[in-house]
Design a protein around this motif. Structure first.
Motif, PDB file in Angstrom:
ATOM      1  N   GLY A 130       0.824  -1.217   0.000  1.00 44.37           N
ATOM      2  CA  GLY A 130       0.000   0.000   0.000  1.00 44.37           C
ATOM      3  C   GLY A 130       0.855   1.263   0.000  1.00 44.37           C
ATOM      4  N   ILE A 131       1.927   1.270   0.797  1.00 42.81           N
ATOM      5  CA  ILE A 131       2.715   2.522   0.849  1.00 42.81           C
ATOM      6  C   ILE A 131       3.516   2.741  -0.440  1.00 42.81           C
ATOM      7  CG2 ILE A 131       2.852   2.602   3.386  1.00 42.81           C
ATOM      8  CD1 ILE A 131       5.849   1.764   3.028  1.00 42.81           C
ATOM      9  N   PHE A 132       3.644   1.694  -1.241  1.00 42.01           N
ATOM     10  CA  PHE A 132       4.296   1.873  -2.556  1.00 42.01           C
ATOM     11  C   PHE A 132       3.249   2.091  -3.653  1.00 42.01           C
ATOM     12  CE2 PHE A 132       7.644  -0.307  -0.172  1.00 42.01           C
ATOM     13  CZ  PHE A 132       8.716   0.537  -0.458  1.00 42.01           C
ATOM     14  N   ASP A 133       2.005   2.268  -3.200  1.00 37.83           N
ATOM     15  CA  ASP A 133       0.929   2.597  -4.125  1.00 37.83           C
ATOM     16  C   ASP A 133       0.709   1.509  -5.174  1.00 37.83           C
ATOM     17  OD1 ASP A 133      -0.988   4.380  -4.436  1.00 37.83           O
ATOM     18  OD2 ASP A 133       0.136   5.854  -5.602  1.00 37.83           O
ATOM     19  N   MET A 134       0.928   0.277  -4.791  1.00 34.13           N
ATOM     20  CA  MET A 134       0.758  -0.816  -5.759  1.00 34.13           C
ATOM     21  C   MET A 134      -0.627  -1.433  -5.588  1.00 34.13           C
ATOM     22  SD  MET A 134       4.549  -2.519  -5.714  1.00 34.13           S
ATOM     23  CE  MET A 134       4.421  -3.410  -7.238  1.00 34.13           C
ATOM     24  N   ARG A 135      -1.298  -1.675  -6.702  1.00 35.00           N
ATOM     25  CA  ARG A 135      -2.592  -2.357  -6.673  1.00 35.00           C
ATOM     26  C   ARG A 135      -2.362  -3.832  -6.370  1.00 35.00           C
ATOM     27  NH1 ARG A 135      -5.305   1.747  -5.979  1.00 35.00           N
ATOM     28  NH2 ARG A 135      -5.895   3.131  -7.670  1.00 35.00           N
ATOM     29  N   ARG A 136      -3.343  -4.445  -5.716  1.00 34.42           N
ATOM     30  CA  ARG A 136      -3.117  -5.800  -5.210  1.00 34.42           C
ATOM     31  C   ARG A 136      -4.170  -6.792  -5.713  1.00 34.42           C
ATOM     32  NH1 ARG A 136      -2.245  -1.532  -1.845  1.00 34.42           N
ATOM     33  NH2 ARG A 136      -4.254  -1.505  -0.821  1.00 34.42           N
ATOM     34  N   VAL A 137      -3.671  -7.924  -6.206  1.00 36.80           N
ATOM     35  CA  VAL A 137      -4.550  -9.013  -6.655  1.00 36.80           C
ATOM     36  C   VAL A 137      -4.184 -10.258  -5.844  1.00 36.80           C
ATOM     37  CG1 VAL A 137      -5.163 -10.553  -8.587  1.00 36.80           C
ATOM     38  CG2 VAL A 137      -4.749  -8.124  -9.017  1.00 36.80           C
ATOM     39  N   TYR A 138      -5.187 -10.976  -5.369  1.00 41.88           N
ATOM     40  CA  TYR A 138      -4.953 -12.186  -4.561  1.00 41.88           C
ATOM     41  C   TYR A 138      -5.532 -13.375  -5.333  1.00 41.88           C
ATOM     42  CZ  TYR A 138      -4.165  -8.607  -1.074  1.00 41.88           C
ATOM     43  OH  TYR A 138      -3.675  -7.495  -0.423  1.00 41.88           O
ATOM     44  N   PRO A 139      -4.706 -14.116  -6.053  1.00 42.03           N
ATOM     45  CA  PRO A 139      -5.253 -15.200  -6.891  1.00 42.03           C
ATOM     46  C   PRO A 139      -6.023 -16.247  -6.088  1.00 42.03           C
ATOM     47  CG  PRO A 139      -2.970 -14.747  -7.467  1.00 42.03           C
ATOM     48  CD  PRO A 139      -3.250 -13.978  -6.217  1.00 42.03           C
ATOM     49  N   ASP A 140      -5.679 -16.435  -4.797  1.00 41.60           N
ATOM     50  CA  ASP A 140      -6.435 -17.419  -4.006  1.00 41.60           C
ATOM     51  C   ASP A 140      -7.806 -16.885  -3.619  1.00 41.60           C
ATOM     52  OD1 ASP A 140      -4.870 -15.651  -2.504  1.00 41.60           O
ATOM     53  OD2 ASP A 140      -4.535 -17.031  -0.853  1.00 41.60           O
ATOM     54  N   ILE A 141      -8.075 -15.603  -3.894  1.00 35.18           N
ATOM     55  CA  ILE A 141      -9.423 -15.052  -3.701  1.00 35.18           C
ATOM     56  C   ILE A 141     -10.147 -15.006  -5.041  1.00 35.18           C
ATOM     57  CG2 ILE A 141     -10.725 -12.937  -3.173  1.00 35.18           C
ATOM     58  CD1 ILE A 141      -9.677 -14.145  -0.669  1.00 35.18           C
ATOM     59  N   THR A 142      -9.463 -14.499  -6.057  1.00 30.39           N
ATOM     60  CA  THR A 142     -10.150 -14.336  -7.340  1.00 30.39           C
ATOM     61  C   THR A 142     -10.516 -15.687  -7.951  1.00 30.39           C
ATOM     62  OG1 THR A 142      -7.973 -14.033  -8.349  1.00 30.39           O
ATOM     63  CG2 THR A 142      -9.245 -12.059  -7.958  1.00 30.39           C
ATOM     64  N   ALA A 143      -9.825 -16.764  -7.546  1.00 33.72           N
ATOM     65  CA  ALA A 143     -10.160 -18.102  -8.058  1.00 33.72           C
ATOM     66  C   ALA A 143     -11.532 -18.563  -7.557  1.00 33.72           C
ATOM     67  CB  ALA A 143      -9.092 -19.110  -7.638  1.00 33.72           C
ATOM     68  N   ARG A 144     -12.010 -18.000  -6.444  1.00 37.30           N
ATOM     69  CA  ARG A 144     -13.277 -18.502  -5.872  1.00 37.30           C
ATOM     70  C   ARG A 144     -14.509 -18.059  -6.643  1.00 37.30           C
ATOM     71  NH1 ARG A 144     -11.995 -16.877   0.309  1.00 37.30           N
ATOM     72  NH2 ARG A 144      -9.967 -17.873   0.392  1.00 37.30           N
ATOM     73  N   PRO A 145     -14.713 -16.745  -6.812  1.00 31.47           N
ATOM     74  CA  PRO A 145     -15.886 -16.364  -7.600  1.00 31.47           C
ATOM     75  C   PRO A 145     -15.796 -16.930  -9.006  1.00 31.47           C
ATOM     76  CG  PRO A 145     -14.977 -14.462  -6.490  1.00 31.47           C
ATOM     77  CD  PRO A 145     -13.994 -15.589  -6.325  1.00 31.47           C
ATOM     78  N   ALA A 146     -14.562 -17.083  -9.491  1.00 33.93           N
ATOM     79  CA  ALA A 146     -14.403 -17.670 -10.819  1.00 33.93           C
ATOM     80  C   ALA A 146     -15.038 -19.051 -10.820  1.00 33.93           C
ATOM     81  CB  ALA A 146     -12.926 -17.770 -11.170  1.00 33.93           C
ATOM     82  N   ALA A 147     -14.859 -19.767  -9.726  1.00 36.36           N
ATOM     83  CA  ALA A 147     -15.410 -21.117  -9.650  1.00 36.36           C
ATOM     84  C   ALA A 147     -16.927 -21.088  -9.655  1.00 36.36           C
ATOM     85  CB  ALA A 147     -14.929 -21.797  -8.379  1.00 36.36           C
ATOM     86  N   ARG A 148     -17.503 -20.079  -8.995  1.00 31.99           N
ATOM     87  CA  ARG A 148     -18.959 -20.018  -8.944  1.00 31.99           C
ATOM     88  C   ARG A 148     -19.557 -19.716 -10.309  1.00 31.99           C
ATOM     89  NH1 ARG A 148     -21.004 -17.014  -3.546  1.00 31.99           N
ATOM     90  NH2 ARG A 148     -19.588 -17.994  -2.105  1.00 31.99           N
ATOM     91  N   GLY A 149     -18.863 -18.865 -11.060  1.00 34.40           N
ATOM     92  CA  GLY A 149     -19.445 -18.456 -12.328  1.00 34.40           C
ATOM     93  C   GLY A 149     -18.885 -19.226 -13.515  1.00 34.40           C
ATOM     94  N   GLN A 150     -18.174 -20.295 -13.234  1.00 28.86           N
ATOM     95  CA  GLN A 150     -17.487 -20.947 -14.340  1.00 28.86           C
ATOM     96  C   GLN A 150     -18.464 -21.605 -15.320  1.00 28.86           C
ATOM     97  OE1 GLN A 150     -14.941 -24.135 -13.043  1.00 28.86           O
ATOM     98  NE2 GLN A 150     -16.284 -24.582 -11.349  1.00 28.86           N
ATOM     99  N   THR A 151     -17.988 -21.786 -16.517  1.00 29.97           N
ATOM    100  CA  THR A 151     -18.798 -22.408 -17.548  1.00 29.97           C
ATOM    101  C   THR A 151     -18.987 -23.876 -17.213  1.00 29.97           C
ATOM    102  OG1 THR A 151     -16.825 -22.976 -18.766  1.00 29.97           O
ATOM    103  CG2 THR A 151     -17.857 -20.882 -19.317  1.00 29.97           C
ATOM    104  N   ARG A 152     -19.822 -24.517 -17.972  1.00 31.10           N
ATOM    105  CA  ARG A 152     -20.095 -25.931 -17.719  1.00 31.10           C
ATOM    106  C   ARG A 152     -18.791 -26.744 -17.754  1.00 31.10           C
ATOM    107  NH1 ARG A 152     -24.071 -29.426 -17.310  1.00 31.10           N
ATOM    108  NH2 ARG A 152     -24.003 -31.400 -18.421  1.00 31.10           N
ATOM    109  N   ALA A 153     -17.984 -26.442 -18.737  1.00 29.77           N
ATOM    110  CA  ALA A 153     -16.710 -27.168 -18.824  1.00 29.77           C
ATOM    111  C   ALA A 153     -15.859 -26.877 -17.594  1.00 29.77           C
ATOM    112  CB  ALA A 153     -15.973 -26.764 -20.083  1.00 29.77           C
TER     113      ALA A 153
END
Ligand code: SF4
Length: 438
Positions: free
Chosen positions: A56-79
């Motif tokens: 945060g103090i270096f003003d960097m945006r943050r992505v947490y793949p172990d979080i973003t993988a979850r909603p991805a799982a909910r909305g994933q396609t049939r495959a």
């Protein structure tokens, strides 16, 4: 296992705090989507042991793949994203968070709000309790061809980290991680700004602990597992150390205080639980693909989780740790990284569960063993037996997965839990009979 009982599309009942959090997340992912056009650097990092305040103090945006993988799982396609990753050669037994992330990346890398996630300038690995994290980032580095920094966090095999371990982590932060962040961001390290952020983190941590401990009341005003995964969201991720995060926890505390004053149970997606019949403790992550169905199996029977270890994977604050506890902010970050739940030894994990069963006056406990997370699942049966011995309370053992719907068997889990609660009801002398708790 079967894939029965998909979560129904009916609008779930929500706390006011959940709506507030939803807005925070929408803003966050919106900023991420515009990060490149706004010339902001982006770091990918993981939840356990994250260095959010430092980024945060270096003003960097943050992505947490172990979080973003979850909603991805909910909305994933049939495959499914997992299958997409399997087609690329990733084995069926690989952690499904990894496969979901890789599958998502190959199909547009859209975050939970549908906006595209920016490519990372830095992959910051600050946790090594699970070796999979390292391999996961190696795969991402190959894809993005960006910088990768690794903070080696020693595993805490004893009761507490030694002074040498603390100094070892702080030295890496000072001599390797901070210079790297300075170079990538083009900004100088500002210790006063870091301390300010850590102070705000500690304020939010105080309120979070108060909220989680409110489950010691009867009836519990919260569900310390299904509800707690929402409560820990901001503090475990991009928001810790910010003013909106501090304000969110102040408001959450007031909301829970209101429920306590009115002697109300937790808000479930199907309404407020009006009759608490069973108080349970749980070990292991939840299943995300059938989250609502999974929760319903318990709340339909009046079962409330009063404490969970999963709500501690991003910080064990109820044991007293706070981000502003020492004058040296780098030592505080070192203590934080080493103290996350999955970096603890099996005896310490059992000790924590024993404390929860006793302090929260639980009637029973459940182990949810997730197929693809060895970091959580290894040793769980041994832990269960030891916990039964120490508490004199029988436990239940079920199996699901994090984000692979193929490993969620509704009928199987429901049968096991109903039998378990029936047995608990008999032990409790049967003031508790099975039936609706809502
Ligand atoms: S194996 Fe478990 S701890 Fe490791 S990355 Fe996967 S979900 Fe996380």
């Amino acid at each position: 296992m079967s894939n029965a009982q998909k979560d129904d599309p009916k609008e779930a009942q929500k706390d006011v705090s959940q709506d507030r959090q939803k807005q925070m997340l929408a803003d966050h992912f919106g900023q991420l989507a515009r990060a490149k056009e706004n010339n902001r650097k982006v770091a990918y990092t993981f939840v356990p042991g994250n260095l959010t305040e430092l980024l945060g103090i270096f003003d960097m945006r943050r992505v947490y793949p172990d979080i973003t993988a979850r909603p991805a799982a909910r909305g994933q396609t049939r495959a499914g994203y997992s299958r997409a990753a399997e087609r690329q050669g990733h084995n069926e037994d690989v952690c499904t968070y990894v496969k979901c992330d890789i599958g998502m990346m190959s199909q547009g890398n859209k975050g939970p709000t549908g906006e595209q996630l920016p490519a990372p300038d830095l992959l910051l690995l600050s946790y090594t309790g699970c070796f999979t994290f390292l391999k996961w980032f190696e795969l991402l580095q190959k894809e993005y061809n960006c910088e990768l920094a690794m903070l080696h966090v020693p595993y805490v095999a004893g009761e507490r980290p030694t002074e040498e371990m603390r100094q070892y982590v702080a030295k890496q932060l000072r001599e390797e991680i901070i210079p790297r962040l300075e170079r990538i961001s083009g900004k100088k390290y500002d210790e006063a700004a870091l301390k300010e952020r850590l102070k705000r983190s500690a304020q939010a941590e105080d309120d979070l602990v108060w909220v989680l401990e409110s489950a010691k009341h009867r009836p519990s005003p919260i569900d310390g597992y299904f509800g707690a995964v929402y409560y820990v969201g901001p503090i475990f991720t991009a928001f810790r150390g910010t003013e909106p995060c501090r304000d969110y926890y102040r408001a959450l505390r007031a909301e829970v205080q209101g429920r306590l004053d009115r002697h109300e149970g937790p808000v479930t997606p199907d309404g407020t639980l009006t009759k608490e019949k069973f108080r349970l403790v749980v070990e292991g992550p939840p299943n995300w693909t059938h989250f609502r169905d999974f929760w319903r199996i318990f709340h339909d029977e009046g079962a409330v989780f009063v404490a969970s270890t999963y709500a501690k994977v991003g910080g064990l604050y109820d044991e007293g740790f706070r981000h502003d506890q020492t004058d040296d902010p780098l030592l505080a970050l070192a203590d934080y990284c080493m103290g996350c739940y999955t970096n603890l030894s099996l005896p310490r994990r059992v000790g924590l569960l024993e404390k929860y069963v006793k302090d929260f006056q639980a009637d029973g406990f459940v182990f949810n063993s997730v197929k693809s997370c060895n970091s959580f699942s290894a040793g769980q049966l041994v832990m269960l037996r030891e916990l039964e011995k120490r508490t004199g309370v029988p436990g239940a053992f079920i199996e699901t997965d994090l984000v692979d719907p193929r490993y969620y068997g509704h009928a199987n889990i429901k049968n096991r839990i109903e039998s378990y609660l029936q047995m608990l009801a008999q032990r409790m002398g049967s003031t508790a009979s099975l039936g609706t708790g809502s």
